[in-house]
Every structure is written in C-alpha cells, then in structure tokens.
Design a protein around this motif. Sequence first.
Motif, PDB file in Angstrom:
ATOM      1  N   UNK A 150     -13.259   5.274 -12.997  1.00 15.40           N
ATOM      2  CA  UNK A 150     -11.857   5.158 -13.378  1.00 15.40           C
ATOM      3  C   UNK A 150     -11.072   4.827 -12.118  1.00 15.40           C
ATOM      4  N   UNK A 151     -10.483   3.622 -12.072  1.00 15.89           N
ATOM      5  CA  UNK A 151      -9.760   3.172 -10.883  1.00 15.89           C
ATOM      6  C   UNK A 151      -8.337   3.696 -10.847  1.00 15.89           C
ATOM      7  N   UNK A 152      -7.894   4.043  -9.636  1.00  9.79           N
ATOM      8  CA  UNK A 152      -6.512   4.466  -9.410  1.00  9.79           C
ATOM      9  C   UNK A 152      -5.905   3.629  -8.297  1.00  9.79           C
ATOM     10  N   UNK A 153      -4.695   3.167  -8.530  1.00  9.69           N
ATOM     11  CA  UNK A 153      -3.965   2.398  -7.523  1.00  9.69           C
ATOM     12  C   UNK A 153      -3.132   3.349  -6.672  1.00  9.69           C
ATOM     13  N   UNK A 154      -3.165   3.154  -5.358  1.00 12.21           N
ATOM     14  CA  UNK A 154      -2.306   3.977  -4.500  1.00 12.21           C
ATOM     15  C   UNK A 154      -0.832   3.762  -4.839  1.00 12.21           C
ATOM     16  N   UNK A 155      -0.029   4.790  -4.624  1.00 11.76           N
ATOM     17  CA  UNK A 155       1.411   4.684  -4.834  1.00 11.76           C
ATOM     18  C   UNK A 155       1.958   3.692  -3.818  1.00 11.76           C
ATOM     19  N   UNK A 156       2.783   2.737  -4.255  1.00  8.28           N
ATOM     20  CA  UNK A 156       3.335   1.777  -3.289  1.00  8.28           C
ATOM     21  C   UNK A 156       4.195   2.495  -2.255  1.00  8.28           C
ATOM     22  N   UNK A 157       4.091   2.048  -1.026  1.00  7.94           N
ATOM     23  CA  UNK A 157       4.913   2.643   0.027  1.00  7.94           C
ATOM     24  C   UNK A 157       6.255   1.924   0.065  1.00  7.94           C
ATOM     25  N   UNK A 158       7.303   2.700   0.204  1.00  8.59           N
ATOM     26  CA  UNK A 158       8.653   2.163   0.260  1.00  8.59           C
ATOM     27  C   UNK A 158       9.168   2.356   1.678  1.00  8.59           C
ATOM     28  N   UNK A 159       9.612   1.251   2.295  1.00  9.63           N
ATOM     29  CA  UNK A 159      10.157   1.324   3.642  1.00  9.63           C
ATOM     30  C   UNK A 159      11.667   1.429   3.532  1.00  9.63           C
TER      31      UNK A 159
END
Length: 167
Positions: free
Chosen positions: A116-125
């Motif tokens: 089951x693949x999980x995408x990392x939370x996008x980083x916000x600059x």
Amino acid sequence: MEFTVSGDKVNEYHTIVDEKILTDIEVVKIDSSTKEVITGLDFAFTLYADEACTEEITTVNANTENGTVTFEDLEYGTYYIRETQAPKGYQLSDEVIKVVVDDDLENVGDVYSLNYNNAPTPTVVVKTGDTSNIALYAAGLLASAAVIEIVRHKGKGKKKSEDNDGE
C-alpha cells in the motif's frame, strides 16, 4: 472420506467436521517516492464488509518495526481495506483495496500480502521576510542621490551665470 458398513446393526457413529480455511491479510506500507517500507511510524487500516466502507469489521494499528498491519484469521469472503490513520509526514489515502478470500487467492490459508503506497505530505515553504538584495537598493539610492546632487550643482552654476549676465 470413504468407509464400508456391514452387518445388521451398526452402532458406530462418526462425526465429520470441516475445518474453516482462515487467511491472514498483511498490508505493507510503502513510501511512494523512495519505494521503501515505512517503519518506525504509527498508522492504521480498517477492514470493512462493504465497498462504501460503512460496515467496519476491525481496525488494526501498525507493527512499527516492520511497517505492516495484519488482519488475522479471515474466513472466505470479500473484504475492503482502507487506510484510516496515515503515518506522520504522509498523506491519508482514500484508496480502497478489495480482497476476495477464496480458493483463487494467492496463499489462501496462510498470509496474503499486499503493498500500500503512501505519498509524503507536500512541504510548504513560507517566506518570512524580504529576500530582495538590499545592496542593489542601496546602490540605486546612492546613484539617485548623486544624480540629484549633480543636477542641483549645475542648477546653481547656471543661476550664478544668469545673475552675472543680468547686471
């Protein structure tokens, strides 16, 4: 099972019991960018009896050492698996996986494993200040001041000449 009965009276009774074939479903958490197993972080999956995921059967938290969740001793049937708690730093997925436990399932009666693949939370600059080049602004300010001073100085010289011409 085959057996033979002979004689007038048979006083033997045999009970035949079918054992249920039980299967474990193991869900392995994978980081979708690195393709590595996600270990050391807690997460949870829920097993449902319906595709809409309204009839909850059980929720299991992660084995954080090996990055898995295991639903144990499942009888033949159709099950739906959905992530209900994502690991910290990962997005909660809304993907629902259907698993049919029957004679056609790989490793039926043992452990059926799926990734089951999980995408990392996008980083916000977040920018917290002016990142412009202050030296460039300072040079522009000095150049402007120099031009003003030159114009002013020429203006005074021109005014003195006009005053002398007028006498």
